[in-house]
Scaffold this motif. Structure first.
Motif, PDB file in Angstrom:
ATOM      1  N   ARG A  78       1.261   6.393   0.017  1.00  0.00           N
ATOM      2  CA  ARG A  78       2.255   5.860  -0.517  1.00  0.00           C
ATOM      3  C   ARG A  78       2.884   7.125  -1.516  1.00  0.00           C
ATOM      4  O   ARG A  78       2.065   7.378  -2.408  1.00  0.00           O
ATOM      5  CB  ARG A  78       2.525   4.732  -1.051  1.00  0.00           C
ATOM      6  CG  ARG A  78       2.107   3.457  -0.086  1.00  0.00           C
ATOM      7  CD  ARG A  78       2.353   2.264  -0.275  1.00  0.00           C
ATOM      8  NE  ARG A  78       1.604   1.209   0.457  1.00  0.00           N
ATOM      9  CZ  ARG A  78       2.373   0.648   1.358  1.00  0.00           C
ATOM     10  NH1 ARG A  78       3.746   0.667   1.259  1.00  0.00           N
ATOM     11  NH2 ARG A  78       1.899  -0.320   2.286  1.00  0.00           N
ATOM     12  N   ASP A  80       6.039   8.274  -4.250  1.00  0.00           N
ATOM     13  CA  ASP A  80       6.829   7.835  -5.057  1.00  0.00           C
ATOM     14  C   ASP A  80       7.941   8.919  -5.311  1.00  0.00           C
ATOM     15  O   ASP A  80       7.431  10.089  -5.409  1.00  0.00           O
ATOM     16  CB  ASP A  80       6.488   7.080  -6.155  1.00  0.00           C
ATOM     17  CG  ASP A  80       5.919   5.669  -6.019  1.00  0.00           C
ATOM     18  OD1 ASP A  80       6.433   5.078  -5.168  1.00  0.00           O
ATOM     19  OD2 ASP A  80       4.686   5.743  -6.442  1.00  0.00           O
ATOM     20  N   THR A 134      10.596  -0.068  -2.345  1.00  0.00           N
ATOM     21  CA  THR A 134       9.329  -0.899  -2.874  1.00  0.00           C
ATOM     22  C   THR A 134       9.702  -2.352  -3.230  1.00  0.00           C
ATOM     23  O   THR A 134      10.528  -2.480  -3.462  1.00  0.00           O
ATOM     24  CB  THR A 134       8.539   0.025  -4.173  1.00  0.00           C
ATOM     25  OG1 THR A 134       9.707  -0.143  -5.061  1.00  0.00           O
ATOM     26  CG2 THR A 134       8.583   1.331  -3.862  1.00  0.00           C
ATOM     27  N   ARG A 142       6.152   6.022   3.022  1.00  0.00           N
ATOM     28  CA  ARG A 142       4.781   5.717   3.567  1.00  0.00           C
ATOM     29  C   ARG A 142       4.469   6.591   4.461  1.00  0.00           C
ATOM     30  O   ARG A 142       5.305   6.743   5.480  1.00  0.00           O
ATOM     31  CB  ARG A 142       4.799   4.291   4.159  1.00  0.00           C
ATOM     32  CG  ARG A 142       3.479   3.972   4.779  1.00  0.00           C
ATOM     33  CD  ARG A 142       2.570   3.678   3.454  1.00  0.00           C
ATOM     34  NE  ARG A 142       1.103   3.124   3.922  1.00  0.00           N
ATOM     35  CZ  ARG A 142       0.264   3.743   4.451  1.00  0.00           C
ATOM     36  NH1 ARG A 142       0.023   5.133   4.299  1.00  0.00           N
ATOM     37  NH2 ARG A 142      -1.077   3.105   4.685  1.00  0.00           N
ATOM     38  N   ASP A 246       6.144  -1.582   6.045  1.00  0.00           N
ATOM     39  CA  ASP A 246       5.159  -2.700   5.965  1.00  0.00           C
ATOM     40  C   ASP A 246       5.415  -3.809   6.953  1.00  0.00           C
ATOM     41  O   ASP A 246       6.418  -4.647   6.718  1.00  0.00           O
ATOM     42  CB  ASP A 246       5.289  -3.217   4.468  1.00  0.00           C
ATOM     43  CG  ASP A 246       4.800  -2.250   3.474  1.00  0.00           C
ATOM     44  OD1 ASP A 246       3.558  -1.782   3.306  1.00  0.00           O
ATOM     45  OD2 ASP A 246       5.724  -1.275   2.715  1.00  0.00           O
TER      46      ASP A 246
END
Length: 280
Positions: A78, A80, A134, A142, A246
């Protein structure tokens, strides 16, 4: 009358089928700035991997644009997004790690070209990037990077079994191919299932009573793999090639009771296919 506080910058993005992502920072900055993509480290570990992208003025509406090229390799994990001013960067590293950097909120995410990604053949290595928001409301990407990948499609549950349809990417499917379900925590406990193949597409059926009988009681998990050829490395079966970063709590399958145990296929936090067996 007190001045209005500056608007908090947001990061819009457009993802292309080949992995290229265009970022638009709104509002832009007058001074030269950079967009930092930082690989989120494991718990208790320092940050070690980042990519810095130049933000350039774009259009007359105060936007600043950066582009992540398809050829840029993002390690699996992941990533950021942070805004770095020119004063806080020196070459490829911040002068003071963590200083004066601003984590970015997501704007509009155009992921339309990712939706049917499982229909296009992917070469090896299979690289996937899905921008997302997030849980605490920040922009992230991702990324997956695998030598080969078996993309799960429909999963049919009936008569105490599951039938999984999938497509192989990044490797060749041979007549000696086999599906392996491996008991998590053990490298030796494997159940084999013969797939029915058609080119790169294949399907297999796993009887739940076999999983229950081999689980040994309690709460156990079986991870799903494809072995494309005899002796070939195992390829993880999962669902990566669309716009869902996700899916564990989004794609939920019904539980089936078999011999007193509850059996349920599910996707892990990495979007890999697994089967949970809970008895007693």
């Amino acid at each position: 009358m007190s001045p209005q506080p500056p608007a908090q910058p947001r990061l819009h993005c457009t993802a292309e089928a080949d992995g290229r992502i265009t970022f638009d920072l709104v509002p832009g900055h007058r001074e030269r700035a950079r967009l930092a993509l930082v690989l989120r480290p494991g718990k208790g570990r320092p940050e070690t991997t980042r990519h810095l992208l130049d933000l350039e003025p774009h259009g007359a509406d105060g936007h600043a644009r950066a582009v992540l090229q398809a050829r840029t390799v993002l390690e699996e994990g992941r990533w950021d997004a942070y805004l770095l001013s020119a004063a806080d960067t020196d070459g490829e590293q911040p002068r003071q790690p963590g200083a004066e950097r601003q984590r970015l909120r997501p704007g509009l995410r155009d992921l339309r070209r990712l939706v049917d990604g499982g229909l296009r053949d992917r070469p090896a290595p299979v690289a996937v990037r899905v921008p997302y928001a997030t849980k605490d409301g920040f922009f992230a990407i991702r990324a997956w990077l695998r030598p080969a990948h078996a993309e799960a499609g429909s999963i049919d549950i009936a008569h105490g079994a599951m039938t999984v349809h999938a497509r192989l990417h990044g490797a060749e499917l041979t007549d000696e191919a086999a599906v392996r379900l491996r008991l998590r925590g053990s490298r030796d406990t494997l159940l084999g299932f013969r797939p029915v193949a058609d080119g790169r597409d294949f399907a297999f059926t796993a009887a739940f009573d076999e999983l229950v009988g081999a689980s040994g009681g309690g709460h156990r998990v079986w991870d799903a793999f494809l072995q494309p050829a005899a002796g070939a490395p195992l390829v993880r079966i999962g669902r990566l090639l669309d716009d869902v970063a996700d899916r564990k709590r989004v794609w939920v399958y019904p539980r089936t009771t078999v011999e007193g145990a509850a059996v349920c296929p599910y996707y892990t936090v990495d979007n890999d296919l697994a089967v949970e067996v809970a008895s007693g």
